[in-house]
Each structure stands twice: as structure tokens, then as C-alpha cells.
Scaffold this motif. Structure first.
Motif, mmCIF file in Angstrom:
data_model
loop_
_atom_site.group_PDB
_atom_site.id
_atom_site.type_symbol
_atom_site.label_atom_id
_atom_site.label_comp_id
_atom_site.label_asym_id
_atom_site.label_seq_id
_atom_site.Cartn_x
_atom_site.Cartn_y
_atom_site.Cartn_z
ATOM 1 N N ALA A 1 14.447 31.086 -4.083
ATOM 2 C CA ALA A 1 13.917 29.979 -3.287
ATOM 3 C C ALA A 1 13.611 28.766 -4.167
ATOM 4 C CB ALA A 1 12.659 30.424 -2.539
ATOM 5 N N ASN A 2 12.974 28.988 -5.302
ATOM 6 C CA ASN A 2 12.700 27.878 -6.215
ATOM 7 C C ASN A 2 13.995 27.228 -6.698
ATOM 8 O OD1 ASN A 2 10.036 28.842 -5.998
ATOM 9 N ND2 ASN A 2 9.576 28.346 -8.122
ATOM 10 N N GLU A 3 14.958 28.055 -7.041
ATOM 11 C CA GLU A 3 16.233 27.535 -7.535
ATOM 12 C C GLU A 3 16.959 26.752 -6.446
ATOM 13 O OE1 GLU A 3 17.199 30.940 -10.931
ATOM 14 O OE2 GLU A 3 18.014 31.152 -8.895
ATOM 15 N N ALA A 4 16.894 27.217 -5.200
ATOM 16 C CA ALA A 4 17.550 26.516 -4.096
ATOM 17 C C ALA A 4 16.936 25.139 -3.865
ATOM 18 C CB ALA A 4 17.454 27.346 -2.818
ATOM 19 N N LEU A 5 15.655 24.997 -4.207
ATOM 20 C CA LEU A 5 14.968 23.717 -4.074
ATOM 21 C C LEU A 5 15.144 22.836 -5.312
ATOM 22 C CD1 LEU A 5 11.658 24.999 -2.442
ATOM 23 C CD2 LEU A 5 13.391 23.576 -1.330
ATOM 24 N N GLY A 6 15.866 23.333 -6.310
ATOM 25 C CA GLY A 6 16.036 22.583 -7.550
ATOM 26 C C GLY A 6 14.783 22.535 -8.395
ATOM 27 N N LEU A 7 13.944 23.556 -8.266
ATOM 28 C CA LEU A 7 12.659 23.596 -8.959
ATOM 29 C C LEU A 7 12.664 24.696 -10.020
ATOM 30 C CD1 LEU A 7 10.379 23.304 -5.805
ATOM 31 C CD2 LEU A 7 10.831 21.498 -7.490
ATOM 32 N N PRO A 8 11.844 24.552 -11.060
ATOM 33 C CA PRO A 8 11.771 25.605 -12.073
ATOM 34 C C PRO A 8 11.199 26.888 -11.485
ATOM 35 C CG PRO A 8 10.062 23.953 -12.441
ATOM 36 C CD PRO A 8 10.963 23.410 -11.379
ATOM 37 N N ARG B 1 4.481 26.852 -15.606
ATOM 38 C CA ARG B 1 3.079 26.883 -16.024
ATOM 39 C C ARG B 1 2.930 26.758 -17.543
ATOM 40 N NH1 ARG B 1 1.414 32.401 -13.139
ATOM 41 N NH2 ARG B 1 3.523 32.883 -13.919
ATOM 42 N N SER B 2 1.841 26.146 -17.950
ATOM 43 C CA SER B 2 1.475 26.116 -19.363
ATOM 44 C C SER B 2 0.049 26.648 -19.490
ATOM 45 C CB SER B 2 1.570 24.703 -19.934
ATOM 46 O OG SER B 2 0.630 23.846 -19.311
ATOM 47 N N TYR B 3 -0.293 27.116 -20.688
ATOM 48 C CA TYR B 3 -1.548 27.826 -20.872
ATOM 49 C C TYR B 3 -2.437 27.196 -21.949
ATOM 50 C CZ TYR B 3 0.712 31.182 -17.868
ATOM 51 O OH TYR B 3 1.350 31.779 -16.796
ATOM 52 N N GLU B 4 -2.178 25.923 -22.261
ATOM 53 C CA GLU B 4 -3.016 25.253 -23.261
ATOM 54 C C GLU B 4 -4.487 25.215 -22.834
ATOM 55 O OE1 GLU B 4 -0.155 24.044 -22.203
ATOM 56 O OE2 GLU B 4 1.108 23.633 -23.959
ATOM 57 N N GLU C 1 -0.420 26.219 -8.899
ATOM 58 C CA GLU C 1 -0.004 26.701 -7.576
ATOM 59 C C GLU C 1 1.508 26.929 -7.532
ATOM 60 O OE1 GLU C 1 -0.939 28.239 -4.204
ATOM 61 O OE2 GLU C 1 -2.507 26.799 -4.767
ATOM 62 N N GLY C 2 1.908 28.097 -7.017
ATOM 63 C CA GLY C 2 3.335 28.387 -6.904
ATOM 64 C C GLY C 2 4.048 28.432 -8.241
ATOM 65 N N ARG C 3 3.381 28.968 -9.275
ATOM 66 C CA ARG C 3 3.894 28.971 -10.657
ATOM 67 C C ARG C 3 4.182 27.556 -11.137
ATOM 68 N NH1 ARG C 3 7.486 33.283 -8.801
ATOM 69 N NH2 ARG C 3 6.346 35.229 -8.924
ATOM 70 N N GLY C 4 3.376 26.612 -10.655
ATOM 71 C CA GLY C 4 3.449 25.247 -11.174
ATOM 72 C C GLY C 4 4.195 24.250 -10.309
ATOM 73 N N ILE C 5 4.732 24.680 -9.139
ATOM 74 C CA ILE C 5 5.520 23.738 -8.329
ATOM 75 C C ILE C 5 4.684 22.990 -7.304
ATOM 76 C CG2 ILE C 5 7.651 25.066 -8.649
ATOM 77 C CD1 ILE C 5 7.339 26.101 -5.783
ATOM 78 N N GLY C 6 3.419 23.393 -7.113
ATOM 79 C CA GLY C 6 2.547 22.708 -6.170
ATOM 80 C C GLY C 6 2.591 23.330 -4.784
ATOM 81 N N LEU C 7 1.570 23.014 -3.990
ATOM 82 C CA LEU C 7 1.406 23.673 -2.696
ATOM 83 C C LEU C 7 2.503 23.304 -1.697
ATOM 84 C CD1 LEU C 7 -0.358 25.602 -1.066
ATOM 85 C CD2 LEU C 7 -1.752 23.627 -0.386
ATOM 86 N N SER C 8 2.868 22.033 -1.621
ATOM 87 C CA SER C 8 3.895 21.618 -0.662
ATOM 88 C C SER C 8 5.227 22.303 -0.953
ATOM 89 C CB SER C 8 4.081 20.101 -0.682
ATOM 90 O OG SER C 8 2.943 19.450 -0.182
ATOM 91 N N ASN C 9 5.612 22.300 -2.223
ATOM 92 C CA ASN C 9 6.863 22.962 -2.597
ATOM 93 C C ASN C 9 6.777 24.473 -2.407
ATOM 94 O OD1 ASN C 9 8.518 20.769 -3.295
ATOM 95 N ND2 ASN C 9 7.568 20.609 -5.306
ATOM 96 N N LYS C 10 5.599 25.017 -2.616
ATOM 97 C CA LYS C 10 5.413 26.448 -2.403
ATOM 98 C C LYS C 10 5.663 26.802 -0.941
ATOM 99 C CE LYS C 10 1.727 29.924 -2.803
ATOM 100 N NZ LYS C 10 0.362 30.147 -3.321
#
Length: 201
Positions: A119-126, A130-133, A94-103
Motif C-alpha cells: 500500500a505504501n509503495e502504491a502511494l509512492g511513499l517510503p 522513521r528516525s530515532y534521534e 504515524e504510519g511509520r512516518g507517512i502521517g495520518l492522512s497517508n496512513k
């Protein structure tokens, strides 16, 4: 080392056609990932494959802020038209891996004028964690080593290739931009390297 276990399967009729739904459980986290298969994929050479990241807002609630739900359903239609293929639905993306709340926090910042990367950068988030294993393991379960990948995202193609999956062809999965998602799609194209021809001028 494999970490997914195939736990159950059943036929899933959809408005796009019949699929078989396979549930895979991550033994490390108990997260359940899904493979939707169409046709005899074990005998298919380079099947169409959509590796789809979970997007509750787009996939379930038909949000027009993104193109995720439209891409998912377009992939289902294309696979049915082709006669065989897979949709790999990855949870925890969700949200390229940041989760729903952070999204949702990122959405609030986007409403103030930031794009999805800012927006992700302003929140200090990557920007994308995501990983695809899990996708690689599900393909391995079905004995598929080479695919025609339904994506506009060159990063997803590179990630699968790094995991040993041959991407025989990258197949565009284009949707019609809307006023709500135009900036989002432009950011995908200019900052994340997605191949969206109408926005690359």
C-alpha cells in the motif's frame, strides 16, 4: 548537536501503575516527544525501554488493524512489573512516518487487498521513514547508554545501535494475533524482519 529541550514533567498515574511523564520539545520543529519513566532509572543498569511510534488509531482509538496499542500497554505493564524503565513515545511517526492522512489512504488500499508494504509503495511513499534521534537524545538526558529494548523489530535495534545506544538485550513484545491484524503481523514478519515466533514458521 542536541535539538531536544526538556520542557516539563509531572507524575502520571495510570491503570498499570505510576509513571513520571517528561515532555521534550524539538527545537527544529516544535514537535513534543514524551518519556514515561518508572522507578529510579538513573541508577538502573540496562533498564527496560520501549521506543514507541505514535499510532493514533491503535493507541487512542484501540484499532484492531494493528498491534500498536496492545504493545504500548504491554510495555507499560512489563516496566511496572520490573520496577523501572522507560517508554519513549515518538511523535511524527504515524504510519511509520507517512502521517495520518497517508496512513488512511494506505488503509483504503489494504481494504482492497494490498498489504501494508504494498500500500505504501502504491502511494509512492517510503515503507518506513522513521528516525530515532529523538529517542537517543532522551536516553542521553537520563544518562542511559545501554538498554534492554522491548521490541520485535530488528531495524529499530539497529537504528539505536547506529546512534550509539547499546542494546544489551532485545526483549520480545508479543501480542495475540486477531483476524483483523493477522495479515499486518504476517507482513511485519515476512517483509519487515520482525521477530514474531508464531508467524515465522
Amino acid at each position: 548537536m542536541q535539538f531536544l529541550t526538556h520542557s516539563s514533567s509531572a507524575r502520571l498515574p495510570t491503570q498499570y501503575g505510576d509513571f513520571d511523564l517528561h515532555v521534550f520539545q524539538d527545537q527544529r520543529t516544535d514537535v513534543e516527544h514524551i518519556a514515561l519513566t518508572c522507578g529510579d532509572i538513573t541508577r538502573s543498569q540496562n533498564p527496560l525501554v520501549r521506543v514507541h511510534s505514535e499510532c493514533l488509531t491503535g493507541d487512542v482509538f484501540a484499532s484492531t488493524r494493528c498491534d500498536c496499542g496492545e504493545q504500548l500497554h504491554h510495555a507499560q505493564r512489563l516496566i511496572q512489573e520490573h520496577g523501572h524503565g522507560l517508554v519513549l513515545y515518538l511523535k511524527n511517526h504515524e504510519g511509520r512516518g507517512i502521517g495520518l492522512s497517508n496512513k488512511m489512504r494506505a488503509y483504503a488500499l489494504q481494504d482492497q487487498g494490498l498489504d501494508t508494504v504494498e500500500a505504501n509503495e502504491a502511494l509512492g511513499l517510503p515503507v518506513d521513514s522513521r528516525s530515532y534521534e529523538a529517542a537517543s537524545e532522551m536516553l542521553s538526558f537520563f544518562e542511559i547508554a545501554s538498554v534492554r529494548l522491548l521490541t520485535n523489530n530488528l531495524g529499530k535495534k539497529s537504528a539505536l545501535e547506529a546512534l550509539g545506544i547499546t542494546v544489551h538485550q532485545q526483549v520480545p513484545l508479543l501480542t495475540e494475533p486477531t483476524l483483523e491484524n493477522l495479515k499486518y503481523l504476517q507482513t511485519k514478519s515476512t517483509k519487515l524482519g520482525h521477530l514474531i515466533p508464531d508467524l515465522m514458521g
